[in-house]
Design a protein around this motif. Structure first.
Motif, short mmCIF file in Angstrom:
data_model
loop_
_atom_site.label_atom_id
_atom_site.label_comp_id
_atom_site.label_asym_id
_atom_site.label_seq_id
_atom_site.Cartn_x
_atom_site.Cartn_y
_atom_site.Cartn_z
N VAL A 1 -10.97 -8.03 -3.29
CA VAL A 1 -9.60 -7.78 -3.76
C VAL A 1 -9.57 -7.31 -5.22
O VAL A 1 -8.81 -6.38 -5.55
CB VAL A 1 -8.75 -9.06 -3.58
CG1 VAL A 1 -7.36 -8.88 -4.19
CG2 VAL A 1 -8.63 -9.40 -2.10
N ARG B 1 -3.92 2.48 -4.57
CA ARG B 1 -3.35 2.56 -3.24
C ARG B 1 -3.92 3.79 -2.53
O ARG B 1 -4.37 4.73 -3.19
CB ARG B 1 -1.83 2.64 -3.30
CG ARG B 1 -1.20 1.38 -3.89
CD ARG B 1 0.32 1.46 -3.87
NE ARG B 1 0.87 0.18 -4.28
CZ ARG B 1 1.12 -0.19 -5.52
NH1 ARG B 1 0.88 0.67 -6.50
NH2 ARG B 1 1.60 -1.38 -5.80
N ARG C 1 -2.63 -0.19 -8.30
CA ARG C 1 -2.34 -1.55 -7.84
C ARG C 1 -2.61 -2.58 -8.92
O ARG C 1 -2.07 -3.69 -8.87
CB ARG C 1 -3.18 -1.88 -6.61
CG ARG C 1 -2.96 -0.94 -5.43
CD ARG C 1 -3.53 -1.52 -4.17
NE ARG C 1 -2.81 -2.72 -3.77
CZ ARG C 1 -2.99 -3.34 -2.61
NH1 ARG C 1 -3.89 -2.87 -1.75
NH2 ARG C 1 -2.31 -4.41 -2.30
N ALA D 1 -12.57 6.17 0.35
CA ALA D 1 -11.71 5.51 1.34
C ALA D 1 -12.49 5.17 2.60
O ALA D 1 -12.26 4.12 3.22
CB ALA D 1 -10.52 6.41 1.68
N GLU E 1 0.81 -1.21 0.00
CA GLU E 1 0.00 0.00 0.00
C GLU E 1 0.84 1.26 0.00
O GLU E 1 0.34 2.34 -0.29
CB GLU E 1 -0.92 0.01 1.22
CG GLU E 1 -2.08 -0.97 1.14
CD GLU E 1 -3.00 -0.84 2.33
OE1 GLU E 1 -2.65 -0.10 3.29
OE2 GLU E 1 -4.08 -1.47 2.32
N GLN F 1 -9.78 -3.53 -5.53
CA GLN F 1 -8.77 -2.68 -4.89
C GLN F 1 -7.74 -2.27 -5.94
O GLN F 1 -6.65 -2.82 -6.03
CB GLN F 1 -8.10 -3.44 -3.73
CG GLN F 1 -9.06 -3.85 -2.63
CD GLN F 1 -8.40 -4.67 -1.56
OE1 GLN F 1 -7.18 -4.66 -1.40
NE2 GLN F 1 -9.19 -5.40 -0.78
N LYS F 2 -8.10 -1.29 -6.74
CA LYS F 2 -7.29 -0.89 -7.89
C LYS F 2 -6.27 0.19 -7.56
O LYS F 2 -5.28 0.35 -8.25
CB LYS F 2 -8.19 -0.42 -9.03
CG LYS F 2 -9.11 -1.52 -9.57
CD LYS F 2 -9.91 -1.02 -10.75
CE LYS F 2 -10.81 -2.14 -11.30
NZ LYS F 2 -10.02 -3.25 -11.84
N ARG G 1 -15.57 -4.18 3.76
CA ARG G 1 -14.35 -4.83 3.31
C ARG G 1 -14.43 -5.02 1.79
O ARG G 1 -15.24 -5.79 1.28
CB ARG G 1 -14.20 -6.19 4.00
CG ARG G 1 -12.76 -6.67 4.05
CD ARG G 1 -12.29 -7.29 2.76
NE ARG G 1 -12.51 -8.72 2.72
CZ ARG G 1 -12.24 -9.49 1.69
NH1 ARG G 1 -11.76 -8.95 0.57
NH2 ARG G 1 -12.48 -10.77 1.72
N PRO G 2 -13.58 -4.31 1.03
CA PRO G 2 -13.71 -4.36 -0.43
C PRO G 2 -13.16 -5.67 -0.99
O PRO G 2 -12.17 -6.21 -0.48
CB PRO G 2 -12.87 -3.17 -0.90
CG PRO G 2 -11.85 -3.00 0.18
CD PRO G 2 -12.52 -3.40 1.46
N ASP H 1 -14.37 2.00 2.16
CA ASP H 1 -13.52 0.82 2.30
C ASP H 1 -13.19 0.52 3.76
O ASP H 1 -12.78 -0.60 4.08
CB ASP H 1 -12.22 1.02 1.52
CG ASP H 1 -12.45 1.03 0.01
OD1 ASP H 1 -13.52 0.56 -0.41
OD2 ASP H 1 -11.57 1.53 -0.72
#
Length: 519
Positions: free
Chosen positions: A471, A477, A488, A461, A251, A474-475, A468-469, A464
């Motif tokens: 995976v 950081r 990401r 943010a 991250e 989760q594009k 809980r997003p 999130d």
């Protein structure tokens, strides 16, 4: 022997070097400091090492190879031939300063001094006492890895390398403590972590002037941690799980590892970092969201439930008539506020006793706490039953807090609320709550606001944080970390333009924090 300031140059005369090192290390006084005289290709040589910190089998092999050397094998350029050809080991270094040679000896390396050479050959054959990686008692998961950090920094580095096989992963070693010479590693991914953050952390570590760090990472935190020393809320997050540490590295966070400690510091860290747990990411997103919601509610209940019940008990007019049953059925011999304080002290005392109690006696301690103290105290009228109930719920909420440090800080906030309500009723509750909020609002962790993404507000943010997003979604950081590489996951063509690097450098906040840091 040549002395230049703090540098003591290696002399070509073996006896001069040996006498200086023997005096410095106390050979003959310390039973574990060993001197071994050998003959190497017709030359006198001496080995210095710490017994128990070297690998015996490797040194036996090296000494066996030395015994086969003849005098003509080291001519010409004898030192280079010995260093490059006949010291058959990987980790070897030449040192021209006796102070550095002594430092390497006490760290577990072997110093080879040969007559006629003005350099010492340091052979890194360290073998520190270490336990095998075991699951942490503080961060258990139902599913997930069981190999947690240990007290040996090299093992911890290997656990991270196994999960982040990126050539850009950097582990810069520093030493802290004029006497302890504790190894401290600053870990980050070069093309992700903000260089300003990395440089600031390294500068603060290098600026430490202390004889040692006996309490390892906690002592280091008090030197480099931003803000007031008396702020109870933790500004760094500790973890003993390498998967959690690796996730934060990706991250854009920076890790600080201290030798002799199984806990790794994650910098920077907000309040919401301390409320996350690895179990949420080991379950399906919906289940992880449910676990996170329950945990957030439990933490909130642990802080506010006892003070709120005490408030409505002391001021029943705050409740509507149909909720009058919430208050106490009867008052005990001791005021309710004092009962809560005593119960709080009792729970903390039991918690400390549980830590120090041998496992074989843990059941007996539980019986004493539940039967002899809890039930009898209620039976004799020392405590109201409701006080025991609500303090037990608060204790469960504190134990459900993933961060032990945040749980202790919340305990202090709850005690402050109980005292404020006991003395001033509703104004006391409001004053302590506002004071705590202002403290959180003004707290920063290496420039990152402690309440981010709530304040300053960042909607995506914040979502999130509570949800809980998955995976694959989760594009990016976290923008608050100002990573050099924001993406990401690769974007399909046409790729959007990357942010300019100069715009990702952090603003001028570090100097302001240093000015406000208590000396």
């Amino acid at each position: 022997m040549t002395i230049l300031g703090d540098i003591v140059k290696v002399d070509k005369k073996l006896d001069v070097n040996v006498d200086w090192i023997m005096e410095e290390l106390g050979v003959g006084q310390s039973f574990d400091v060993i001197r071994r005289d050998i003959t190497l290709a017709g030359r006198r040589a001496t080995l210095f090492y710490i017994n128990g910190l070297v690998k015996d089998e490797i040194m036996t092999y090296i000494l066996t190879s030395f015994s086969r050397l003849e005098e003509e094998d080291l001519t010409p350029n004898a030192f280079l031939q010995l260093y490059n050809k006949y010291v058959s080991y990987i980790q070897v270094e030449d040192v021209d300063d006796l102070h550095k040679a002594v430092d390497k000896i006490v760290c577990g390396e072997i110093a080879l001094i040969v007559d006629g050479f003005n350099k010492v050959i340091a052979i890194d054959v360290r073998k520190y006492p270490a336990r095998m990686p075991e699951e942490s008692d503080l961060e258990r998961v139902v599913r997930g890895s069981r190999d947690n950090f240990v007290e040996t920094i090299l093992f911890n580095a290997n656990l991270l390398r196994r999960r982040v096989r990126d050539p850009k992963l950097r582990m810069e070693m520093l030493q802290v403590g004029s006497r302890s010479k504790t190894d401290v590693a600053v870990v980050y991914i070069k093309d992700i972590a903000n260089p300003r953050l990395v440089d600031t952390i390294k500068e603060k570590i290098k600026a430490i002037k202390m004889d040692g760090l006996p309490m390892a990472e906690k002592s280091l935190e008090e030197f480099i941690g931003p803000g007031s020393f008396w702020n109870p809320f933790p500004r760094v997050r500790y973890t003993e799980r390498p998967d959690v540490a690796a996730a934060h590295l990706l991250e854009g966070h920076v890790l600080v590892m201290v030798d002799t400690s199984p806990s790794v510091m994650i910098l920077p860290a907000t309040l919401f970092h301390h409320l996350q747990h690895a179990e949420e990411f080991r379950q399906a997103p919906l289940i992880g969201t449910f676990l996170r919601t329950v945990r957030f509610l439990g933490v909130a209940v642990s802080v506010f439930l006892p003070p709120l019940w005490l408030l409505v008990s002391l001021q029943p007019d705050l409740l509507p008539p149909d909720l009058s049953w919430i208050g106490p059925k009867k008052l005990g011999a001791i005021p309710l506020a004092v009962q809560f304080i005593f119960a709080e002290m009792g729970i903390d005392l039991m918690r400390m006793a549980a830590i120090h109690t041998p496992t074989a006696l843990a059941t007996a301690l539980g019986l004493i706490a539940a039967v002899l103290i809890g039930e009898i105290a209620v039976a004799v009228g020392f405590f109201n039953p409701e006080v025991i109930l609500y303090m037990a719920i608060a204790a469960v909420g504190i134990f459900a807090t993933p961060s032990y440090e945040l749980g202790m800080a919340n305990t202090l906030v709850r005690i402050a609320l109980l005292i404020g309500v006991g003395l001033f009723r509703l104004p006391g509750f409001v004053a302590v709550t506002l004071g705590t909020f202002l403290l959180l609002l003004t707290t920063k962790s290496f420039g990152l606001p402690y309440l981010w993404p709530l304040i300053p507000f960042n909607g995506s943010a914040l979502k999130d944080i509570f949800v809980r997003p998955p995976v694959p979604l989760q594009k990016l950081r976290p923008r608050a970390l100002h990573p050099l590489d924001l993406d990401r996951q690769p974007y399909p063509e046409p790729a959007r333009k990357p942010l300019q690097r100069e715009k990702r450098i952090w603003p001028q906040f570090m100097e302001d924090e240093d000015d406000n840091h208590e000396k």
